[in-house]
Design a protein around this motif. Sequence first.
Motif, PDB file in Angstrom:
ATOM      1  N   ILE A  67      18.713  -3.289  -4.371  1.00 45.24           N
ATOM      2  CA  ILE A  67      18.692  -3.363  -2.921  1.00 45.24           C
ATOM      3  C   ILE A  67      19.584  -2.519  -2.276  1.00 45.24           C
ATOM      4  CG2 ILE A  67      19.145  -4.850  -0.935  1.00 45.24           C
ATOM      5  CD1 ILE A  67      16.585  -5.519  -2.095  1.00 45.24           C
ATOM      6  N   ILE A  68      19.428  -1.624  -1.294  1.00 50.29           N
ATOM      7  CA  ILE A  68      20.307  -0.689  -0.762  1.00 50.29           C
ATOM      8  C   ILE A  68      20.691  -1.340   0.777  1.00 50.29           C
ATOM      9  CG2 ILE A  68      20.695   1.646  -0.070  1.00 50.29           C
ATOM     10  CD1 ILE A  68      20.636   1.291  -2.916  1.00 50.29           C
ATOM     11  N   GLY A  69      21.609  -1.370   1.006  1.00 53.29           N
ATOM     12  CA  GLY A  69      22.116  -1.753   2.316  1.00 53.29           C
ATOM     13  C   GLY A  69      22.794  -0.651   3.175  1.00 53.29           C
ATOM     14  N   VAL A  80      22.419  -3.572   9.986  1.00 57.88           N
ATOM     15  CA  VAL A  80      21.944  -3.325   8.702  1.00 57.88           C
ATOM     16  C   VAL A  80      20.484  -3.153   8.166  1.00 57.88           C
ATOM     17  CG1 VAL A  80      22.455  -3.632   6.173  1.00 57.88           C
ATOM     18  CG2 VAL A  80      24.054  -4.362   7.890  1.00 57.88           C
ATOM     19  N   SER A  81      20.123  -2.211   7.635  1.00 53.80           N
ATOM     20  CA  SER A  81      18.811  -1.734   7.229  1.00 53.80           C
ATOM     21  C   SER A  81      18.791  -2.176   5.737  1.00 53.80           C
ATOM     22  CB  SER A  81      17.854  -0.423   7.672  1.00 53.80           C
ATOM     23  OG  SER A  81      17.889  -0.692   9.113  1.00 53.80           O
ATOM     24  N   LEU A  82      17.962  -2.959   5.301  1.00 55.00           N
ATOM     25  CA  LEU A  82      17.867  -3.026   3.816  1.00 55.00           C
ATOM     26  C   LEU A  82      16.625  -2.840   3.000  1.00 55.00           C
ATOM     27  CD1 LEU A  82      19.164  -6.888   4.033  1.00 55.00           C
ATOM     28  CD2 LEU A  82      20.462  -5.178   3.001  1.00 55.00           C
ATOM     29  N   TYR A  83      16.795  -1.932   1.901  1.00 58.23           N
ATOM     30  CA  TYR A  83      15.565  -1.277   1.408  1.00 58.23           C
ATOM     31  C   TYR A  83      15.493  -1.649  -0.132  1.00 58.23           C
ATOM     32  CZ  TYR A  83      16.182   1.564   5.238  1.00 58.23           C
ATOM     33  OH  TYR A  83      15.987   2.315   6.625  1.00 58.23           O
ATOM     34  N   SER A  84      14.429  -1.704  -0.778  1.00 60.64           N
ATOM     35  CA  SER A  84      14.383  -1.575  -2.187  1.00 60.64           C
ATOM     36  C   SER A  84      14.559  -0.042  -2.311  1.00 60.64           C
ATOM     37  CB  SER A  84      12.849  -1.855  -2.567  1.00 60.64           C
ATOM     38  OG  SER A  84      12.677  -3.392  -2.428  1.00 60.64           O
ATOM     39  N   GLU A  85      15.328   0.248  -3.131  1.00 59.73           N
ATOM     40  CA  GLU A  85      15.720   1.559  -3.604  1.00 59.73           C
ATOM     41  C   GLU A  85      14.581   2.408  -3.967  1.00 59.73           C
ATOM     42  OE1 GLU A  85      19.606   3.416  -5.878  1.00 59.73           O
ATOM     43  OE2 GLU A  85      18.149   2.099  -7.112  1.00 59.73           O
ATOM     44  N   GLY A  86      14.295   3.608  -3.310  1.00 57.55           N
ATOM     45  CA  GLY A  86      13.182   4.372  -3.476  1.00 57.55           C
ATOM     46  C   GLY A  86      12.322   4.376  -2.557  1.00 57.55           C
TER      47      GLY A  86
END
Lengths: 149, 149, 149, 149
Positions: B106-108, B124-130
């Motif tokens: 997880i990338i924040g 904060v936007s949270l992403y699954s890496e990639g």
Amino acid sequence: MINQVKSGVATTTMTTTAEIATFLAREFPQTKCTVEAAGNFGATVRHEVGVAEWRPGGTVAGPVLMAVADVALYVAILGEIGIVPLTVTTSLNINFLRKPSGEAAIIGVCRLLKLGRTLAVGEVSLYSEGSDQPVAHVVGTYSIPPASR
Amino acid sequence: MINQVKSGVATTTMTTTAEIATFLAREFPQTKCTVEAAGNFGATVRHEVGVAEWRPGGTVAGPVLMAVADVALYVAILGEIGIVPLTVTTSLNINFLRKPSGEAAIIGVCRLLKLGRTLAVGEVSLYSEGSDQPVAHVVGTYSIPPASR
Amino acid sequence: MINQVKSGVATTTMTTTAEIATFLAREFPQTKCTVEAAGNFGATVRHEVGVAEWRPGGTVAGPVLMAVADVALYVAILGEIGIVPLTVTTSLNINFLRKPSGEAAIIGVCRLLKLGRTLAVGEVSLYSEGSDQPVAHVVGTYSIPPASR
Amino acid sequence: MINQVKSGVATTTMTTTAEIATFLAREFPQTKCTVEAAGNFGATVRHEVGVAEWRPGGTVAGPVLMAVADVALYVAILGEIGIVPLTVTTSLNINFLRKPSGEAAIIGVCRLLKLGRTLAVGEVSLYSEGSDQPVAHVVGTYSIPPASR
């Protein structure tokens, strides 16, 4: 009994606290929350506090409080609609009110504000066990899969 | 350098990413977040995902996402005001948008919306890496002890 | 009496409902809210509903509900700390629960969750007058100027 | 054109800004918001500020900001799914960041974070016209009637 519950809001049979506790322990083995009570559009859950939950200053990490609130809401909803695994949190708003004690368990007391066909809304007051001043307050929403009601 | 930073908003010297990473690792040994970047009113943090973070369905537990957002906000604020340990979260609002992958970190990514004397607000936007579609979005507020600015 | 109240939390004298109503009417002549009660860490306010508040479908516009909640919080805080004009809303989170009636006044019932030195947090349940099912639920935070406490 | 849009997400035809402006003016005659732009998962709206919007201190009332955000979100959603009158706000979270000017219009810039089958989530930054520092930030959710997609 669960099928009866899931068939409609009007039924008077509710999923029991024991059924929900069994479901939680099986599906969410990582959770440290235990179910104290469920039913009547509410729930009470409990989370032991130890070194894994500590933050500097002898207090409890914020994400632990959020996790307890999330489980309390989930349990309150399952208590009304039965065991519906696909029910998921869509939003959660937390206000931190007081520093929780690092020496006491966290108690989450949920009250549902709305239980619609596809959306449930509830509030949770979080306490350090033994105190009646909330350490945090949460409002959360859950999405209920349409087929389940 | 930190003292300089703490002395006012006008200073051009910022706490470095490395200083914040060292502080986090020492003060919050439980956190699995690593600091990727800090500065310019923002921060990027990363949280590995493994069995401890999983929820049924091959996804990531909600409280993990909240914890990543909380750290991202904290790091972004420390990047501006220096190492101020008493800075505490006062509220956090999260919307869950998409199911995160159980196979990706997880990338924040935090962006501060306001940095006042006693209150900071950031998103904060949270992403699954990639992936470039956010799995969750958070707005949080932090209280800054008056003496520190 | 107000000075007494402002001197500390411990005092038993509170700003009266009438004093707050007078202040609101003078400082916020645009508001249609009337103060029904204030004190004991809570407040009740009322907002008449007419054509100016209507939305298509015979219901009440969302911003009207938010405005009522904002006033209810403000009145509850003033009831504890006295008339402090610089007190300002810092955040407000509203969940819309049921369609309000276009034929009934909106009643806002506030309960303070925390009254700190610089930050107050409260929740407000909003009702269509005559119903006991809330049409919306609000959690709001207010910033209190340091000098006033 | 609207029917085409409503038939699915995949369509490349979007409801035009002019169509939405006409719909808003007819269905919400009370609103003072004008639609500046809509499309590409976003929208910009504008609200003139005058005596009706003022708060003591030469600033703009909080509920006005909330109303602008609400319209910006609605317009952004209609820009994607077409004119769907039953779309309703389910929650709104606002953080007040800076004092808006009483001399400038309020501009609301919305970006959709998610557009699901039954739920849309978006964020809105609110500005005093002519400034690039937001006066408030909003995250809102809208419920979309199932039949409309």
